[in-house]
Motif scaffolding. Structure first.
Motif, short mmCIF file in Angstrom:
data_model
loop_
_atom_site.label_atom_id
_atom_site.label_comp_id
_atom_site.label_asym_id
_atom_site.label_seq_id
_atom_site.Cartn_x
_atom_site.Cartn_y
_atom_site.Cartn_z
N LEU A 1 0.84 -1.20 0.00
CA LEU A 1 0.00 0.00 0.00
C LEU A 1 0.87 1.26 0.00
CD1 LEU A 1 -2.78 1.32 0.13
CD2 LEU A 1 -2.66 1.11 2.63
N MET A 2 1.91 1.26 0.82
CA MET A 2 2.79 2.43 0.88
C MET A 2 3.42 2.69 -0.49
SD MET A 2 6.11 3.25 3.29
CE MET A 2 5.27 2.59 4.71
N ALA A 3 3.91 1.64 -1.14
CA ALA A 3 4.53 1.81 -2.46
C ALA A 3 3.52 2.34 -3.47
CB ALA A 3 5.11 0.48 -2.93
N ARG A 4 2.31 1.82 -3.44
CA ARG A 4 1.28 2.26 -4.38
C ARG A 4 0.90 3.72 -4.15
NH1 ARG A 4 -2.33 -1.83 -6.68
NH2 ARG A 4 -1.16 -3.77 -6.72
N LEU A 5 0.77 4.11 -2.90
CA LEU A 5 0.40 5.49 -2.60
C LEU A 5 1.52 6.45 -2.95
CD1 LEU A 5 -1.53 5.02 0.77
CD2 LEU A 5 -2.48 5.39 -1.52
N GLN A 6 2.76 6.05 -2.70
CA GLN A 6 3.91 6.89 -3.07
C GLN A 6 3.97 7.04 -4.58
OE1 GLN A 6 7.15 4.90 -1.08
NE2 GLN A 6 6.93 6.17 0.75
N GLU A 7 3.69 5.97 -5.31
CA GLU A 7 3.70 6.03 -6.77
C GLU A 7 2.63 7.00 -7.28
OE1 GLU A 7 2.52 2.97 -10.25
OE2 GLU A 7 4.06 2.25 -8.83
N GLU A 8 1.46 6.96 -6.66
CA GLU A 8 0.38 7.87 -7.07
C GLU A 8 0.73 9.32 -6.79
OE1 GLU A 8 -3.43 6.90 -5.44
OE2 GLU A 8 -3.50 4.96 -6.43
N MET A 9 1.52 9.57 -5.72
CA MET A 9 1.86 10.93 -5.33
C MET A 9 2.95 11.51 -6.24
SD MET A 9 0.06 11.54 -2.42
CE MET A 9 0.95 12.75 -1.51
N SER A 10 3.71 10.66 -6.91
CA SER A 10 4.82 11.17 -7.72
C SER A 10 4.40 11.45 -9.14
CB SER A 10 5.99 10.19 -7.71
OG SER A 10 5.61 8.93 -8.17
#
Length: 79
Positions: free
Chosen positions: A70-79
């Motif tokens: 989840l953290m990786a997916r959310l970070q990807e969406e933020m970038s």
């Protein structure tokens, strides 16, 4: 494209929502297993208590994997 799972439908068509929901359920299951472990221990059923502990550990591992995902997916969406 993958096959849709039938049954309980997600109220939101969003994979992150599904991940969060399953993660929540897994974490709650860890807590419920504490009660089952205590009950089995109180009855002297070490076999069942051991099995519940294994289930709890599996849920802990899966929850940690889910949190990282989840953290990786959310970070990807933020970038």
């Amino acid at each position: 494209m993958g096959t849709m799972v039938t049954g309980l439908a997600s109220p939101v068509m969003d994979q992150n929502y599904d991940l969060i929901h399953v993660l929540q359920e897994s974490l709650q299951h860890i807590g419920r297993l504490e009660t089952y472990i205590a009950d089995a221990d109180a009855r002297g059923d070490t076999e069942l208590a051991t099995w519940f502990r294994k289930m709890q550990e599996n849920n802990r591992k899966a929850s940690e994997q889910g949190k990282k995902m989840l953290m990786a997916r959310l970070q990807e969406e933020m970038s």
